[in-house]
Scaffold this motif. Structure first.
Motif, PDB file in Angstrom:
ATOM      1  N   THR A  17       5.493   0.194  -7.757  1.00 49.10           N
ATOM      2  CA  THR A  17       5.969   0.836  -8.984  1.00 49.10           C
ATOM      3  C   THR A  17       5.478  -0.038 -10.139  1.00 49.10           C
ATOM      4  N   SER A  18       5.583   0.466 -11.347  1.00 47.71           N
ATOM      5  CA  SER A  18       5.072  -0.310 -12.487  1.00 47.71           C
ATOM      6  C   SER A  18       5.887  -1.579 -12.730  1.00 47.71           C
ATOM      7  N   GLN A  19       7.085  -1.665 -12.113  1.00 51.32           N
ATOM      8  CA  GLN A  19       7.901  -2.869 -12.309  1.00 51.32           C
ATOM      9  C   GLN A  19       7.562  -3.972 -11.297  1.00 51.32           C
ATOM     10  N   HIS A  20       6.774  -3.630 -10.298  1.00 54.82           N
ATOM     11  CA  HIS A  20       6.511  -4.611  -9.244  1.00 54.82           C
ATOM     12  C   HIS A  20       5.095  -5.170  -9.346  1.00 54.82           C
TER      13      HIS A  20
ATOM     14  N   LEU B  59       0.625  -2.798   0.430  1.00 56.85           N
ATOM     15  CA  LEU B  59      -0.157  -2.297  -0.707  1.00 56.85           C
ATOM     16  C   LEU B  59      -1.609  -2.042  -0.304  1.00 56.85           C
ATOM     17  N   MET B  60      -2.115  -2.875   0.603  1.00 56.79           N
ATOM     18  CA  MET B  60      -3.504  -2.691   1.052  1.00 56.79           C
ATOM     19  C   MET B  60      -3.678  -1.373   1.797  1.00 56.79           C
ATOM     20  N   ARG B  61      -2.663  -1.030   2.602  1.00 63.98           N
ATOM     21  CA  ARG B  61      -2.715   0.267   3.298  1.00 63.98           C
ATOM     22  C   ARG B  61      -2.700   1.402   2.280  1.00 63.98           C
TER      23      ARG B  61
END
Ligand code: NI
Length: 165
Positions: free
Chosen positions: A36-39, A137-139
């Motif tokens: 998400t944009s917060q992470h 995240l890579m997946r």
């Protein structure tokens, strides 16, 4: 907690190789992948693995690293290169600057007393923790995940086997 320099050296070498494999799978485009944009983005997590080694200098180790203030590179190959340099520099510093007595010395970190051998252990676990976040995240970014502690979905398929669930 490490009580022997050699034990740290062999474990760090293996773990840094795993981290290098993960970082080497990154592409420039994948660095902006985020939950998400917060992470943190994939690139921020990858760079955090470089910079967090830099913080080991606060334990009195001296080695060449990166500027903590430096902006996060937009290039995967720069992150890969900096990680290769700094993980070797840390190992060399521990081997050449610390004795086993130094592993028992303490520093105050976050209001607690940490033996240096415990800080080295934490550094390994910390890398593993963030690698785990990165592989998700890579997946999502469509990258192939390298083998970490065992086969991955893709490596099972390569062997002609059904991936374990
Ligand atoms: Ni962290």
């Amino acid at each position: 907690m490490f009580i022997k320099i050699d034990d740290f050296a062999s474990e760090w070498t293996k773990e840094a190789q795993i981290t290098e494999r993960v970082l080497n799978a990154l592409t420039d485009e994948s660095l902006t992948q985020t939950m998400t944009s917060q992470h943190r983005t994939l690139g921020q997590l990858a760079w955090h693995l470089v910079v967090s080694i830099q913080y080991m200098q606060s334990l009195g180790l001296q080695f060449t690293g990166v500027h903590i203030e430096q902006a996060i590179p937009a290039s995967a190959s720069i992150i890969q290169q900096r990680y290769r340099e700094i993980n070797r520099a840390l190992l060399e510093a521990v081997q050449s600057q610390w004795t086993e007595e130094d592993l028992r010395m303490t520093h105050e970190i976050g209001g607690e007393l940490w033996e240096n051998g415990a800080s080295l252990r934490f550094t390994i676990l910390h890398q593993a923790h963030h690698r785990g976040q990165m592989t998700v995240l890579m997946r999502q970014a469509g990258l192939r995940i390298p083998e970490i502690y065992g086969p991955t979905y893709e490596s099972w398929l390569d062997k002609g086997m059904d991936p374990l669930i």
